[in-house]
Design a protein around this motif. Structure first.
Motif, PDB file in Angstrom:
ATOM      1  N   THR A  31       5.724   1.759   5.951  1.00 45.68           N
ATOM      2  CA  THR A  31       6.410   3.033   6.186  1.00 45.68           C
ATOM      3  C   THR A  31       5.412   4.134   6.524  1.00 45.68           C
ATOM      4  OG1 THR A  31       6.346   3.603   3.826  1.00 45.68           O
ATOM      5  CG2 THR A  31       8.303   2.449   4.615  1.00 45.68           C
ATOM      6  N   ASP A  32       4.187   3.773   6.773  1.00 48.76           N
ATOM      7  CA  ASP A  32       3.093   4.737   6.904  1.00 48.76           C
ATOM      8  C   ASP A  32       3.021   5.295   8.333  1.00 48.76           C
ATOM      9  OD1 ASP A  32       0.847   6.224   6.146  1.00 48.76           O
ATOM     10  OD2 ASP A  32      -0.049   4.541   5.069  1.00 48.76           O
ATOM     11  N   THR A  33       1.925   5.956   8.633  1.00 52.11           N
ATOM     12  CA  THR A  33       1.748   6.670   9.895  1.00 52.11           C
ATOM     13  C   THR A  33       1.287   5.728  11.009  1.00 52.11           C
ATOM     14  OG1 THR A  33      -0.575   7.136   9.454  1.00 52.11           O
ATOM     15  CG2 THR A  33       1.062   8.721   8.602  1.00 52.11           C
ATOM     16  N   ARG A  34       1.385   6.230  12.222  1.00 51.05           N
ATOM     17  CA  ARG A  34       0.873   5.476  13.371  1.00 51.05           C
ATOM     18  C   ARG A  34      -0.634   5.270  13.246  1.00 51.05           C
ATOM     19  NH1 ARG A  34       3.418   7.273  18.628  1.00 51.05           N
ATOM     20  NH2 ARG A  34       4.060   5.189  19.228  1.00 51.05           N
ATOM     21  N   ASP A  35      -1.362   6.242  12.699  1.00 49.23           N
ATOM     22  CA  ASP A  35      -2.805   6.081  12.505  1.00 49.23           C
ATOM     23  C   ASP A  35      -3.098   4.919  11.558  1.00 49.23           C
ATOM     24  OD1 ASP A  35      -3.424   8.152  14.222  1.00 49.23           O
ATOM     25  OD2 ASP A  35      -3.716   9.631  12.618  1.00 49.23           O
ATOM     26  N   ALA A  36      -2.323   4.825  10.482  1.00 51.19           N
ATOM     27  CA  ALA A  36      -2.495   3.700   9.556  1.00 51.19           C
ATOM     28  C   ALA A  36      -2.202   2.380  10.255  1.00 51.19           C
ATOM     29  CB  ALA A  36      -1.594   3.878   8.338  1.00 51.19           C
ATOM     30  N   GLN A  44       0.846  -1.196   0.000  1.00 53.01           N
ATOM     31  CA  GLN A  44       0.000   0.000   0.000  1.00 53.01           C
ATOM     32  C   GLN A  44       0.874   1.237   0.000  1.00 53.01           C
ATOM     33  OE1 GLN A  44      -1.443   3.488   1.156  1.00 53.01           O
ATOM     34  NE2 GLN A  44      -0.809   2.414   3.022  1.00 53.01           N
ATOM     35  N   ARG A  45       0.587   2.155  -0.907  1.00 51.81           N
ATOM     36  CA  ARG A  45       1.274   3.444  -0.901  1.00 51.81           C
ATOM     37  C   ARG A  45       0.306   4.533  -1.351  1.00 51.81           C
ATOM     38  NH1 ARG A  45       7.026   5.200  -3.836  1.00 51.81           N
ATOM     39  NH2 ARG A  45       7.344   7.075  -2.564  1.00 51.81           N
ATOM     40  N   ASP A  46       0.140   5.521  -0.502  1.00 47.98           N
ATOM     41  CA  ASP A  46      -0.719   6.675  -0.788  1.00 47.98           C
ATOM     42  C   ASP A  46      -2.145   6.268  -1.151  1.00 47.98           C
ATOM     43  OD1 ASP A  46       1.521   8.154  -0.330  1.00 47.98           O
ATOM     44  OD2 ASP A  46       1.671   9.040  -2.322  1.00 47.98           O
ATOM     45  N   ALA A  47      -2.624   5.180  -0.566  1.00 45.65           N
ATOM     46  CA  ALA A  47      -3.969   4.694  -0.896  1.00 45.65           C
ATOM     47  C   ALA A  47      -4.629   4.085   0.331  1.00 45.65           C
ATOM     48  CB  ALA A  47      -3.866   3.654  -2.014  1.00 45.65           C
ATOM     49  N   HIS A  48      -4.272   4.587   1.501  1.00 46.04           N
ATOM     50  CA  HIS A  48      -4.671   3.906   2.733  1.00 46.04           C
ATOM     51  C   HIS A  48      -6.179   3.770   2.880  1.00 46.04           C
ATOM     52  CE1 HIS A  48      -4.679   2.490   6.844  1.00 46.04           C
ATOM     53  NE2 HIS A  48      -5.509   3.463   7.149  1.00 46.04           N
ATOM     54  N   ARG A  98      13.884  10.329   7.445  1.00 47.05           N
ATOM     55  CA  ARG A  98      12.596   9.970   6.842  1.00 47.05           C
ATOM     56  C   ARG A  98      11.776   9.054   7.740  1.00 47.05           C
ATOM     57  NH1 ARG A  98      13.562   7.408   1.097  1.00 47.05           N
ATOM     58  NH2 ARG A  98      14.913   6.049   2.364  1.00 47.05           N
ATOM     59  N   GLY A  99      12.455   8.268   8.586  1.00 42.41           N
ATOM     60  CA  GLY A  99      11.766   7.222   9.308  1.00 42.41           C
ATOM     61  C   GLY A  99      11.464   7.509  10.762  1.00 42.41           C
ATOM     62  N   LYS A 100      11.571   8.765  11.187  1.00 44.52           N
ATOM     63  CA  LYS A 100      11.350   9.079  12.603  1.00 44.52           C
ATOM     64  C   LYS A 100       9.966   8.633  13.066  1.00 44.52           C
ATOM     65  CE  LYS A 100      12.174  11.081  16.622  1.00 44.52           C
ATOM     66  NZ  LYS A 100      10.867  10.988  17.264  1.00 44.52           N
ATOM     67  N   HIS A 101       8.941   8.865  12.241  1.00 46.52           N
ATOM     68  CA  HIS A 101       7.583   8.463  12.634  1.00 46.52           C
ATOM     69  C   HIS A 101       7.478   6.945  12.763  1.00 46.52           C
ATOM     70  CE1 HIS A 101       7.590   7.840   8.289  1.00 46.52           C
ATOM     71  NE2 HIS A 101       6.530   7.070   8.433  1.00 46.52           N
ATOM     72  N   ILE A 111       3.015  -7.073  10.307  1.00 45.54           N
ATOM     73  CA  ILE A 111       3.629  -5.867   9.754  1.00 45.54           C
ATOM     74  C   ILE A 111       5.079  -6.179   9.390  1.00 45.54           C
ATOM     75  CG2 ILE A 111       4.182  -3.441  10.143  1.00 45.54           C
ATOM     76  CD1 ILE A 111       1.176  -3.979  10.202  1.00 45.54           C
ATOM     77  N   GLY A 112       5.456  -5.851   8.154  1.00 45.26           N
ATOM     78  CA  GLY A 112       6.826  -6.032   7.708  1.00 45.26           C
ATOM     79  C   GLY A 112       7.588  -4.719   7.744  1.00 45.26           C
ATOM     80  N   ILE A 113       8.716  -4.714   8.408  1.00 45.91           N
ATOM     81  CA  ILE A 113       9.531  -3.500   8.560  1.00 45.91           C
ATOM     82  C   ILE A 113      10.827  -3.661   7.763  1.00 45.91           C
ATOM     83  CG2 ILE A 113      10.762  -2.016  10.187  1.00 45.91           C
ATOM     84  CD1 ILE A 113       7.736  -1.839  10.431  1.00 45.91           C
ATOM     85  N   THR A 114      11.174  -2.610   7.019  1.00 45.41           N
ATOM     86  CA  THR A 114      12.354  -2.604   6.156  1.00 45.41           C
ATOM     87  C   THR A 114      13.407  -1.627   6.685  1.00 45.41           C
ATOM     88  OG1 THR A 114      11.521  -0.794   4.809  1.00 45.41           O
ATOM     89  CG2 THR A 114      10.874  -3.016   4.144  1.00 45.41           C
ATOM     90  N   GLY A 115      14.425  -1.400   5.857  1.00 44.02           N
ATOM     91  CA  GLY A 115      15.487  -0.470   6.194  1.00 44.02           C
ATOM     92  C   GLY A 115      15.062   0.976   6.284  1.00 44.02           C
ATOM     93  N   TRP A 116      13.822   1.278   5.960  1.00 42.19           N
ATOM     94  CA  TRP A 116      13.303   2.633   6.157  1.00 42.19           C
ATOM     95  C   TRP A 116      13.499   3.064   7.611  1.00 42.19           C
ATOM     96  CZ3 TRP A 116      11.041   5.487   2.145  1.00 42.19           C
ATOM     97  CH2 TRP A 116      10.413   6.690   2.503  1.00 42.19           C
ATOM     98  N   ILE A 117      13.416   2.096   8.521  1.00 43.82           N
ATOM     99  CA  ILE A 117      13.548   2.419   9.947  1.00 43.82           C
ATOM    100  C   ILE A 117      14.983   2.803  10.302  1.00 43.82           C
ATOM    101  CG2 ILE A 117      14.081   0.082  10.793  1.00 43.82           C
ATOM    102  CD1 ILE A 117      12.108   0.644  13.104  1.00 43.82           C
ATOM    103  N   CYS A 118      15.922   2.569   9.395  1.00 46.97           N
ATOM    104  CA  CYS A 118      17.324   2.909   9.645  1.00 46.97           C
ATOM    105  C   CYS A 118      17.647   4.360   9.296  1.00 46.97           C
ATOM    106  CB  CYS A 118      18.235   1.979   8.837  1.00 46.97           C
ATOM    107  SG  CYS A 118      18.052   0.238   9.245  1.00 46.97           S
TER     108      CYS A 118
END
Length: 266
Positions: free
Chosen positions: A158-163, A131-135, A185-188, A174-181
Motif C-alpha cells: 500500500t506504499d508509495t511509488r518510490d517504495a 512492511q509498514r512505516d519502516a521502508h 486512500r488508494g489513489k496513489h 508485489i501483492g495487491i489487496t482491496g486497498w486498491i478498491c
C-alpha cells in the motif's frame, strides 16, 4: 475465471464459526486456491492444520510477524525451522518490519527479521514479507540479504511509488489487496500499480482485513468482514488501474502464484 488468494488469515478466530461456509463461498466465486498466512507460532500451526484438511486447495505460510518479534529466541527459531519442512508450507513469513505501532521494539523487529531472512536463505523457501512505516530499514535489510534469497513477495503493498521502485529492481513480487478498491486512500496505489510487470504481480484479500470498498453490501454481509470470495473485486480494480481485461489479470496472477508458491494445479 480462476483466482488465487495469496494471503488470507483464515486461522483468525473471526472465521471459527463458519470457516467451511467461507471456503465454499470462495469456491463459488472462482477462488480455487488460498495461501493462509501464518504470523505467529500458533497461527502458523493452525494454517498448516487447515492446509492438511484441504490438500492442494489450501496452503500455509510460517513466520513471525514484527508485532510478535519480541518472542523470537533460539527455541522459537528451531520450531520455525521444523515448520518450514512441512509439505503444506509454501512460504516462510509473514515477517518484516512494522514501526506503525511498535508492539515489539525496532531492535527486536530487526533481529527477528534478519533471522528469518537467514532461515529463508538456508531453506530456499519463498518469502512472504510485511512492511509498514519502516521502508528505509526494511529495504536496506532486504537489499543486504537479497542475493541469498529465492522468490520474495512484498505482501499487502500500500506504499508509495518510490517504495515500489525500490522493490522492483530487487526482483520482488508485489501483492495487491482491496486497498486498491478505495479511490480515497488508494489513489496513489491505483497510479503506481501499472509500473509492476505482469510476471511480478499477485493479488490477495488479507482477510478478514481490508474489505474492498467496492464490494456490494449484499455480498459483504452484515459483519463487514473481508473474506476470499471478495477477491474478484481486487482483480477488477487491478485490471481497471492497468487498463487490462479482468480475465487476463486473473490468468497471469494465478500463474504467478502457482509458480511462486509451487502450488499444484487446482
Amino acid at each position: 475465471m480462476e483466482l488465487i488468494d495469496i494471503g488470507a488469515n483464515l486461522a483468525h478466530d473471526s472465521f471459527d464459526a463458519d470457516r467451511d461456509a467461507v471456503l465454499e463461498r470462495a469456491r463459488e466465486a472462482g477462488v480455487t486456491q488460498i495461501v493462509i498466512t501464518g504470523s505467529s507460532l500458533d497461527s502458523s500451526r493452525a494454517a498448516i492444520a487447515l492446509a492438511q484438511q484441504y490438500p492442494q486447495r489450501l496452503y500455509a505460510t510460517a513466520g513471525l510477524h514484527p508485532h510478535h518479534a519480541s518472542e523470537w529466541n533460539a527455541e522459537v527459531a528451531a520450531q520455525y525451522r521444523d515448520l518450514a519442512a512441512a509439505p503444506e508450507v509454501a512460504s516462510l513469513g509473514e515477517c518484516g518490519l512494522d514501526y506503525f505501532r511498535n508492539f515489539s521494539t525496532p531492535e527486536q523487529q530487526r533481529a527477528a527479521f534478519a533471522a528469518q531472512l537467514r532461515l529463508a536463505a538456508d531453506t530456499g523457501k519463498p518469502l512472504f514479507l510485511h512492511q509498514r512505516d519502516a521502508h528505509a530499514d526494511f529495504v536496506a535489510m532486504l537489499r543486504e540479504h537479497r542475493p541469498q534469497l529465492g522468490a520474495v513477495v512484498v505482501h499487502c503493498f500500500t506504499d508509495t511509488r518510490d517504495a515500489l521502485n525500490d522493490y522492483l529492481p530487487l526482483d520482488c513480487h508485489i501483492g495487491i489487496t482491496g486497498w486498491i478498491c478505495d479511490e480515497r486512500r488508494g489513489k496513489h496505489l491505483i497510479d503506481a500499480v501499472p509500473d509492476i510487470a505482469d510476471a511480478r504481480l499477485m493479488i490477495e484479500t488479507d482477510a478478514p482485513y481490508l474489505l474492498p470498498r467496492t464490494a456490494p453490501k449484499a455480498v459483504v454481509g452484515s459483519n463487514r468482514r473481508n473474506e476470499p470470495c471478495l477477491l474478484p473485486w481486487v482483480a477488477r480494480a487491478v485490471a481497471a488501474a492497468r487498463g487490462q481485461d479482468e480475465a487476463e489479470v486473473a490468468a497471469y496472477t494465478s500463474a504467478n502464484a502457482r509458480r511462486f508458491f509451487g502450488l499444484h494445479a487446482a
